[in-house]
Design an enzyme around this catalytic site. Sequence first.
Site, PDB file in Angstrom:
ATOM      1  N   ASP A 178       0.981  -1.304   0.065  1.00  0.00           N
ATOM      2  CA  ASP A 178      -0.033  -0.040   0.082  1.00  0.00           C
ATOM      3  C   ASP A 178       0.840   1.264   0.093  1.00  0.00           C
ATOM      4  OD1 ASP A 178      -2.108  -1.604   0.169  1.00  0.00           O
ATOM      5  OD2 ASP A 178      -2.071  -1.858   2.437  1.00  0.00           O
ATOM      6  N   LYS A 194       1.818   2.574  -5.184  1.00  0.00           N
ATOM      7  CA  LYS A 194       2.396   1.962  -6.251  1.00  0.00           C
ATOM      8  C   LYS A 194       1.489   2.302  -7.451  1.00  0.00           C
ATOM      9  CE  LYS A 194       3.031  -2.375  -4.748  1.00  0.00           C
ATOM     10  NZ  LYS A 194       2.866  -2.254  -3.219  1.00  0.00           N
ATOM     11  N   GLY A 195       0.048   2.403  -7.304  1.00  0.00           N
ATOM     12  CA  GLY A 195      -0.599   2.640  -8.457  1.00  0.00           C
ATOM     13  C   GLY A 195      -0.401   4.119  -9.248  1.00  0.00           C
ATOM     14  N   GLY A 243      -4.990  -4.839  -3.975  1.00  0.00           N
ATOM     15  CA  GLY A 243      -6.007  -3.757  -4.224  1.00  0.00           C
ATOM     16  C   GLY A 243      -5.704  -2.499  -4.616  1.00  0.00           C
ATOM     17  N   HIS A 244      -5.903  -2.208  -5.659  1.00  0.00           N
ATOM     18  CA  HIS A 244      -5.560  -0.881  -6.442  1.00  0.00           C
ATOM     19  C   HIS A 244      -6.644  -0.126  -6.943  1.00  0.00           C
ATOM     20  CE1 HIS A 244      -3.343  -3.947  -8.065  1.00  0.00           C
ATOM     21  NE2 HIS A 244      -4.040  -3.550  -9.203  1.00  0.00           N
ATOM     22  N   ARG A 277       3.252 -29.501  -4.876  1.00  0.00           N
ATOM     23  CA  ARG A 277       3.292 -30.121  -6.354  1.00  0.00           C
ATOM     24  C   ARG A 277       1.674 -30.841  -6.566  1.00  0.00           C
ATOM     25  NH1 ARG A 277       9.075 -32.514  -5.369  1.00  0.00           N
ATOM     26  NH2 ARG A 277       8.183 -32.852  -3.434  1.00  0.00           N
ATOM     27  N   THR A 295       3.099 -12.381   3.354  1.00  0.00           N
ATOM     28  CA  THR A 295       1.904 -13.136   2.288  1.00  0.00           C
ATOM     29  C   THR A 295       2.803 -14.425   1.938  1.00  0.00           C
ATOM     30  OG1 THR A 295       0.818 -12.827   0.196  1.00  0.00           O
ATOM     31  CG2 THR A 295       3.010 -11.800   0.226  1.00  0.00           C
ATOM     32  N   VAL A 310     -10.204  -2.450  -0.743  1.00  0.00           N
ATOM     33  CA  VAL A 310     -11.600  -2.959  -0.937  1.00  0.00           C
ATOM     34  C   VAL A 310     -12.431  -3.154   0.272  1.00  0.00           C
ATOM     35  CG1 VAL A 310     -12.494  -5.180  -1.764  1.00  0.00           C
ATOM     36  CG2 VAL A 310     -10.173  -4.232  -2.641  1.00  0.00           C
ATOM     37  N   PRO A 325      -9.162  -0.403   8.153  1.00  0.00           N
ATOM     38  CA  PRO A 325      -8.252   0.842   8.955  1.00  0.00           C
ATOM     39  C   PRO A 325      -6.780   0.072   8.812  1.00  0.00           C
ATOM     40  CG  PRO A 325      -9.841   0.267  10.624  1.00  0.00           C
ATOM     41  CD  PRO A 325     -10.110  -0.780   9.813  1.00  0.00           C
ATOM     42  N   LYS A 356       3.221  10.322  -0.707  1.00  0.00           N
ATOM     43  CA  LYS A 356       2.346  10.998   0.373  1.00  0.00           C
ATOM     44  C   LYS A 356       3.220  11.715   1.164  1.00  0.00           C
ATOM     45  CE  LYS A 356      -1.646   7.812   0.682  1.00  0.00           C
ATOM     46  NZ  LYS A 356      -2.321   7.231   1.368  1.00  0.00           N
ATOM     47  N   SER A 400       6.058  12.127  -4.582  1.00  0.00           N
ATOM     48  CA  SER A 400       4.755  12.440  -4.576  1.00  0.00           C
ATOM     49  C   SER A 400       4.071  13.445  -3.635  1.00  0.00           C
ATOM     50  CB  SER A 400       3.986  11.348  -4.691  1.00  0.00           C
ATOM     51  OG  SER A 400       2.546  11.660  -4.593  1.00  0.00           O
TER      52      SER A 400
HETATM   53  P1  IMP Z   1      -2.454 -12.899   2.257  1.00  0.00           P
HETATM   54  O1  IMP Z   1      -1.759 -12.252   1.340  1.00  0.00           O
HETATM   55  O2  IMP Z   1      -4.039 -12.434   2.160  1.00  0.00           O
HETATM   56  O3  IMP Z   1      -2.369 -14.197   2.650  1.00  0.00           O
HETATM   57  O4  IMP Z   1      -2.186 -11.813   3.630  1.00  0.00           O
HETATM   58  C1  IMP Z   1      -0.864 -12.105   4.467  1.00  0.00           C
HETATM   59  C2  IMP Z   1      -0.541 -10.727   4.683  1.00  0.00           C
HETATM   60  O5  IMP Z   1      -0.269  -9.888   3.844  1.00  0.00           O
HETATM   61  C3  IMP Z   1      -1.704  -9.896   5.555  1.00  0.00           C
HETATM   62  O6  IMP Z   1      -1.229  -9.306   6.638  1.00  0.00           O
HETATM   63  C4  IMP Z   1      -2.580  -9.006   4.629  1.00  0.00           C
HETATM   64  O7  IMP Z   1      -3.018  -8.084   5.379  1.00  0.00           O
HETATM   65  C5  IMP Z   1      -1.191  -8.703   3.736  1.00  0.00           C
HETATM   66  N1  IMP Z   1      -1.283  -8.300   2.419  1.00  0.00           N
HETATM   67  C6  IMP Z   1      -1.561  -9.133   1.600  1.00  0.00           C
HETATM   68  N2  IMP Z   1      -1.653  -8.173   0.332  1.00  0.00           N
HETATM   69  C7  IMP Z   1      -1.486  -7.105   0.713  1.00  0.00           C
HETATM   70  C8  IMP Z   1      -1.607  -5.686  -0.004  1.00  0.00           C
HETATM   71  O8  IMP Z   1      -1.819  -5.795  -1.279  1.00  0.00           O
HETATM   72  N3  IMP Z   1      -1.552  -4.480   0.674  1.00  0.00           N
HETATM   73  C9  IMP Z   1      -1.039  -4.733   2.198  1.00  0.00           C
HETATM   74  N4  IMP Z   1      -0.964  -5.845   2.762  1.00  0.00           N
HETATM   75  C10 IMP Z   1      -1.186  -6.996   2.247  1.00  0.00           C
END
Ligand code: IMP
Length: 432
Positions: A16, A19-20, A43-44, A145, A240, A301, A305, A332, A415
């Site tokens: 977050d 990047k967009g 999510g962008h 696999r 992730t 999405v 917060p 920002k 920015s």
């Molecule tokens: P997952 O990718 O849904 O498995 O989530 C794992 C962790 O990565 C969690 O803390 C999510 O909030 C974080 N996360 C996944 N995708 C994003 C993103 O695009 N922006 C910010 N945090 C993300």
Amino acid sequence: MNPKNAIVIVGAQWGDEGKGKVVDLFTERAELVVRYAGGANAGHTLYVGNDKVVMRLLPSGILREGIPCVLGQGMVIDPSALVGELGELAARGRHAARDLIVSDRAHLLFSYHQLVDGLREKATGGAIGTTKRGIGPAYEDKIARRGVRLGLLRHPSRLREEVASALAAWAPTIVALGGEVPTVDAVVEPVLRAGETLLPLLRETSLFVDDALRADKRALFEGAQGTLLDVDHGTYPFVTSSSSIAGGACTGAGVGPARIGEVIGITKAYTTRVGGGPFPTELLSDVGERLRQAGGEFGAVTGRPRRTGWLDLPGLRYAARVNGLTGLALTKLDVLSTMASIDVCVAYDTPEGRTPHLPVDSLADVEAARPVFRTFDGWSTPIEGARSLAELPAAARRYIDFIEESVGVPLSLVSVGPRRDETIVLRSPFTH
Ligand code: IMP
């Protein structure tokens, strides 16, 4: 082939980072956009005309008509979600499928992946705080696999068999978590339906990207999530499940490292994080709330917060190292205009003494570390109109000069507002 024609854009924090907007500026001169990792967890917010749409699988670069957009094999793709996004864009006059190329080696993300992700989050009280999009379970199948790749959409009966055996492997987990195991048909039917739209888009994308690079096309590799969410290099296990760092572009798109000449890291002028996990510079005070409100720090999405805190320079130096950053895009900065003073973390105090490094080796290390802050004066004047560093208030200049010097990576852009033109461009991309 000039490697400077291949630029990776990567989040330097926990995602977050804005990047967009940076991608939007960079794609002005790009001839190819590639996404290489993750899935619908990103999510962008994009603007199509006056309409606001949120994309999860399609990269920000999709808005440039006529520029091929690749979803690489490092991704996990829910076909119905992808078709849904294409539909949303088409309804607004952007027929993105014409420019989209999807790897036939990317992995399919099925409804049971999402089901398991949701059940686990419920069982742990949301300890990780995933996006519940099934990302972790889909990558588990890939590494185990028993994943199913998009290419199998061409062979429905084989696809059905592979889904049946993967589902049988998941069934005990689903039952143990109190869920109901779906039937193979319930899983496969919507996938095959979406497959009708996706089949013509499937390609061996690494070959496509290689051909483009050989033809000296300007390519932008658009990272998702951020460095500290990378499965190998992030704050494990609060990460992730994919390789979100720049190296992920090599494995996730199928290009050799020597082909990539620039890696731009994006960082906010402060820090945010969504979900659980360590965040040493987090502000739990009303200052954190002010940052959240001023920066609009709520999920694109879910509206969740975001946690907010001061900039973490050891974290940025770490991102500079593991990504091999050649440039830094600071976003920002205007959000800090409301602050009377600004702290920035310059080092960590650990049981072993003071260190300039972010202690990411283990959760225990990072939890035991205490940030050491340096305080800067705020500037209390709007900066949205600045188009050069010289036009910034002296205090803002001191702050960003300090960041650049401490991270040891030159600033590419700053920015100063949400709008496209509210940007100080210091080094234009693709102008080597
Ligand atoms: P997952 O990718 O849904 O498995 O989530 C794992 C962790 O990565 C969690 O803390 C999510 O909030 C974080 N996360 C996944 N995708 C994003 C993103 O695009 N922006 C910010 N945090 C993300």
